[in-house]
Design an enzyme around this catalytic site. Structure first.
Site, PDB file in Angstrom:
ATOM      1  N   SER A 134       0.540  -9.967  -0.599  1.00 36.99           N
ATOM      2  CA  SER A 134       0.364  -8.513  -0.565  1.00 36.99           C
ATOM      3  C   SER A 134       0.641  -7.838   0.764  1.00 36.99           C
ATOM      4  O   SER A 134       0.876  -6.629   0.799  1.00 36.99           O
ATOM      5  CB  SER A 134      -1.045  -8.167  -1.042  1.00 36.99           C
ATOM      6  OG  SER A 134      -2.007  -8.914  -0.334  1.00 36.99           O
ATOM      7  N   LYS A 160       0.792  -1.231   0.000  1.00 39.51           N
ATOM      8  CA  LYS A 160       0.000   0.000   0.000  1.00 39.51           C
ATOM      9  C   LYS A 160       0.826   1.283   0.000  1.00 39.51           C
ATOM     10  O   LYS A 160       0.336   2.336  -0.429  1.00 39.51           O
ATOM     11  CB  LYS A 160      -0.947  -0.007   1.201  1.00 39.51           C
ATOM     12  CG  LYS A 160      -2.109  -0.989   1.059  1.00 39.51           C
ATOM     13  CD  LYS A 160      -3.187  -0.452   0.126  1.00 39.51           C
ATOM     14  CE  LYS A 160      -4.472  -1.264   0.235  1.00 39.51           C
ATOM     15  NZ  LYS A 160      -5.526  -0.703  -0.638  1.00 39.51           N
TER      16      LYS A 160
END
Lengths: 335, 335
Positions: B319, B64
């Site tokens: 992720s 992110k």
């Protein structure tokens, strides 16, 4: 003296930087060039730039593949065809098993009955035969002797020039990676059992950067290298202790590894099991890396106060990540 | 129409490959170029070469940061000076908090009360203000609205061209790393919440390799992208479900992310919490990587039978790795 072959001489000479470069060429394409990883949070905590070298990400989950494969490469085809034998609590075992499988030769590994199940399972999955022995009662050389008598070649865990040279390739990578980052390393901190990893890395580091301090870190009560360095001669630890750092439970330094470490090391540091467990949690939370107890002692040593950190750039080798689910879960839950 | 500024137009146009290249330049030196990691054991299990891209090792422990920093970079200095506001279960929150700290600007993050403590703690440590909200009852836009009314700039979690372009830099890295390995990727498997990660990566991947199949993976009951792709139009999931994959609990795809994903994706796959937990254990044992529940769904999807694996080369994005000790310990202990 007339009977001394070149092989015997090579066996008795410690490796030099040229041997490490040769090992790096042999290992090229087969090993993971493990990256350098850092955490802004840990940098802040220690007031230093800490570069972690995660050999946890290496083939077989520890650095041991480097030395084992280099050793098998150094054997003649005839020697390899007789098969290889080793004793190990698990990481060297996996390195030897993986290397033997790649060369398509038989491997027999003597492993202590209290070795982590994951390590034993991985060795078996790679096709090696596991011979259990009692860590406290059995003479490990007596366990492997019958296989050597049948002609199988011993792959020692640390006190061997090809093993030391293989582990030393980490030092070459580290120095090149630090250079690429534009930093010079003030210190390198390395987990230490028999001293193969620290001695190998120290040769590569001192060749490139004589001023970089190289530290060996051991578990409390298994601080034979610490004590030997302090005394200037090899001493053994007293038996009767245990530690969660199953990979580092050696009783005394190797003859060859100690000769190298005596010349190259700044010193040794002993850390408690509690500190090793905390370092495993720090690695989980800040590096997102699974590190086994013995693999985490370098990070644990940063909190010992024995290494000057303020404003420095320090590399820490995380030497392995082979830990059972139950053990790992227990240590994580203790946060 | 006369009131439409170039900023408005940019806001409404999906990013292209040039935007991803521009993002890569902005992020250069600030992000970790995460390595590709593979496991001989997992390769054998799946009968394929599986290359893992561990964004767990990225700054802030998830991908992110890439999108958040790129978004903050795209703001004017005047806009940034007013501060930024975001809502997020934790990974976008950390990306925004880290980026804001680097630009020296104020950040306010609305986070659900059931967000993992580690994520909330990290956001606070980076100096951002956390405003808690109820994931099930509160309208998150209503929570951030007062801050926007004061002039703070919203950094959306996914449906924004600068965010998508930032996440897309993973695709550039992946394609270059695969090329360096001499392999061509048959498929790429990507965890999916609102679709920012999959849409961004898909642009970079399709530009370099139109034949590579791009898959989005969601938790069961939160498979809004799966269903939307199947239907060809955005649909929302029904409320009332929960999942351990806290990072992926979005109700519907973004408008922009879905437009891109509809063009570029081979399809969507939904996996159970049980499969995600097993993938976390596989990552621990075979990759030595700490992966959070939502970060592991790509690996979980390999066992779904929906992706052709035999003899293929497949990349899997891991992720994120931000998971609380207690949750992680519980999942590891369930092995």
């Amino acid at each position: 003296m007339g009977d001394l072959t070149s092989q015997d001489l090579a066996m008795n000479s410690p490796p030099g930087i040229a041997d490490i470069h040769a090992a790096a060429i042999r290992l090229s394409g087969l090993i993971v060039e493990t990256p350098l990883i850092e955490s802004p949070e840990l940098n802040k905590r220690f007031g230093a730039r800490i570069l972690f070298k995660p050999e946890t990400l290496q083939r077989t989950g520890s650095f041991k593949f480097r030395g084992a494969y280099n050793k098998l490469s150094s054997l003649t085809e005839e020697e390899r065809s007789r098969g290889v034998v080793a004793f190990s609590s698990g990481n060297h075992a996996q390195g030897v098993a993986a290397s033997a499988a790649m060369f398509g030769v038989k491997a027999v590994i003597a492993m202590p009955t209290d070795a982590p199940a994951m390590k034993v399972g991985n060795v078996r999955k790679m096709g090696a035969e596991v011979v259990p022995f009692d860590r406290f009662r059995d003479d490990r050389m007596a366990v492997v002797r019958p296989y050597m008598d049948r002609g199988m070649v011993l792959v020692p865990p640390f006190d061997d020039p090809a093993i030391i040279a293989g582990q030393g390739t980490i030092g070459l990578e580290l120095m090149a990676q630090a250079k690429a980052l534009g930093v010079s390393l003030d210190a390198i901190v390395i987990p230490c059992g028999g001293g193969g990893l620290s001695s190998g890395i120290s040769i590569a580091v001192k060749d490139a950067s004589p001023d970089t301090a190289v530290w060996a870190v051991e578990p409390e009560h298994f601080d034979d290298t610490c004590r030997s360095l302090a005394k200037g001669a090899r001493v053994s630890i007293e038996p009767g202790h245990t530690s969660i750092c199953d990979a580092l439970l050696t009783a005394e330094p190797g003859a060859m590894t100690f000769e190298i470490n005596r010349r190259n090391l700044a010193g040794g540091i002993a850390v408690s099991d509690k500190a090793a467990a905390q370092a495993m949690r720090d690695a989980m939370a800040h590096l997102k890396l699974v590190v086994e107890p013995g693999g985490s002692v370098g990070l644990a040593a940063l909190s010992s106060g024995e290494i000057e950190l303020s404003g420095k750039c320090v590399a820490v080798v995380l030497s392995g990540g082979n830990v059972d689910f139950a053990t790992y879960a227990e240590i994580m839950a203790a946060a």
